[in-house]
Design an enzyme around this catalytic site. Structure first.
Site, PDB file in Angstrom:
ATOM      1  N   HIS A 143      27.825 -49.602   5.527  1.00 60.92           N
ATOM      2  CA  HIS A 143      27.109 -48.390   5.969  1.00 60.92           C
ATOM      3  C   HIS A 143      25.637 -48.505   5.325  1.00 60.92           C
ATOM      4  O   HIS A 143      25.391 -49.201   4.622  1.00 60.92           O
ATOM      5  CB  HIS A 143      28.177 -47.283   5.228  1.00 60.92           C
ATOM      6  CG  HIS A 143      29.352 -47.144   5.974  1.00 60.92           C
ATOM      7  ND1 HIS A 143      30.490 -47.746   5.383  1.00 60.92           N
ATOM      8  CD2 HIS A 143      29.683 -46.322   6.983  1.00 60.92           C
ATOM      9  CE1 HIS A 143      31.361 -47.506   6.374  1.00 60.92           C
ATOM     10  NE2 HIS A 143      30.862 -46.321   7.171  1.00 60.92           N
ATOM     11  N   LYS A 147      24.851 -43.415   2.223  1.00 60.67           N
ATOM     12  CA  LYS A 147      26.196 -43.080   2.015  1.00 60.67           C
ATOM     13  C   LYS A 147      26.575 -43.212   0.459  1.00 60.67           C
ATOM     14  O   LYS A 147      26.257 -44.106  -0.235  1.00 60.67           O
ATOM     15  CB  LYS A 147      27.137 -43.896   2.693  1.00 60.67           C
ATOM     16  CG  LYS A 147      28.627 -43.718   2.685  1.00 60.67           C
ATOM     17  CD  LYS A 147      29.538 -44.540   3.779  1.00 60.67           C
ATOM     18  CE  LYS A 147      31.092 -44.147   3.711  1.00 60.67           C
ATOM     19  NZ  LYS A 147      31.170 -42.895   4.365  1.00 60.67           N
TER      20      LYS A 147
END
Length: 256
Positions: A143, A147
Site C-alpha cells: 500500500h 497507510k
C-alpha cells in the site's frame, strides 16, 4: 429508483461515489452529509444527518470512525439500511454495529471491491485442496506510504477466509526477523510493504514442492471500492434487518 444518502459526501471516496451514481439510471443521491462544505454538489448537503429530511432507501457511509457513532444512532432509530464502509472501528463500535443490525439491514465488509471478495471465495476453494497437500501459505500486501495500519484489513480477511475454509486455526506470522528457526506448517505469513502511492496490492502464495500457485489482486484506483459500495447499496435497499457483507452481494448477482 433507489434513493441514497451519502454520508461523508465531500471526502475523496464520497466524491467518487457521487460521480459513479450520477451516471446511473436506477440509483440517485438525494442528500449528502459532511461537516466540510468545500465541495459543490447537485444534491443538498447537511452538516448533521439529523438535519436531513430527505426520503431515502439506504445510506452509504465513507466517513471516519469518529463520525460513525452518530450514523449508527440515526440508522437504528430510523430503521435505515446502511452500507458501512468506514474502517478502523473500535471493538465497542463493532458491537454497536451488531446491535443496530437487529433493527435494520447493515452491510459491512473489510474491503468493498467486488474483485477482492470474489478472490476470497477462490482462496477458500484453493486452500481446501492445497493445504492438505502440504502447500505453505504466504500473503504479501502493498500500500501507499500514508497507510497507518499494517497488515491491511484485507490481508487479515484473506487469512481469516483461508482459516474458515480449513476449519482449524493457523497462526499469523507477521514478523520473522526476531527468531531463527524453520517455518512452521501451522502458520500463514503476512508481510506488509509501504511505499509511494500504491493504491493496494494483495498477493497470496501457495508454495508446494516443485510448484507455486499465486493469486493476486491489484487496485489501480479507489474507484473499485466505490463501485463495490454502489453495488452494495443496490443490494441492500429493501432488505430485512440483519448483517450482510459483500459475499451476499456477489451471491445475489450470480442468482440473478
Amino acid at each position: 429508483m433507489i434513493k441514497v444518502i451519502m454520508y461523508g459526501c465531500n471526502g475523496k471516496m464520497g466524491q467518487v461515489i457521487t460521480e459513479i451514481i450520477q451516471g446511473s439510471e436506477d440509483i440517485e443521491i438525494v442528500a449528502g452529509v459532511d461537516v466540510y462544505d468545500v465541495q459543490k454538489n447537485e444534491y443538498p448537503v447537511y452538516k448533521s444527518i439529523w438535519d436531513c429530511d430527505a426520503q431515502a432507501d439506504v445510506v452509504i457511509d465513507f466517513s471516519n470512525a469518529a463520525a460513525v457513532d452518530e450514523l449508527l444512532k440515526y440508522c437504528e432509530e430510523k430503521a435505515m439500511p446502511v452500507v458501512l464502509c468506514t474502517t478502523g472501528l473500535s471493538e465497542e463500535q463493532l458491537n454497536r454495529v451488531s446491535r443496530v443490525s437487529e433493527k435494520t439491514a447493515v452491510l459491512k465488509s473489510a474491503n468493498m471491491s467486488l474483485g477482492i471478495n470474489t478472490l476470497l471465495d477462490l482462496l477458500q476453494s484453493a486452500a481446501k485442496v492445497l493445504s492438505p497437500a502440504g502447500f505453505d501459505i504466504e500473503i504479501v500486501e502493498r500500500h501507499h506510504n500514508q497507510k497507518v495500519d499494517a497488515p491491511s484489513g484485507t490481508a487479515l480477511a484473506m487469512a481469516d477466509s483461508i482459516n474458515e475454509a480449513l476449519e482449524h486455526s493457523f497462526d499469523y506470522k507477521l514478523d520473522r526477523s526476531g527468531e531463527r528457526k524453520k517455518r512452521q506448517k501451522n502458520e500463514i505469513g503476512i508481510q506488509a510493504v509501504r511505499g509511494g502511492n500504491i493504491v493496494g496490492e494483495h498477493e497470496v502464495i501457495f508454495a508446494g514442492t516443485d510448484e507455486v500457485i499465486e493469486f493476486k489482486h491489484t487496485a489501480y484506483s479507489k474507484a473499485v471500492f466505490a463501485k463495490g459500495a454502489v453495488e452494495a447499496a443496490r443490494f441492500l435497499a429493501g432488505k430485512p434487518a440483519g448483517m450482510y457483507d459483500m459475499h451476499d452481494v456477489i451471491r445475489s448477482s450470480k442468482e440473478s
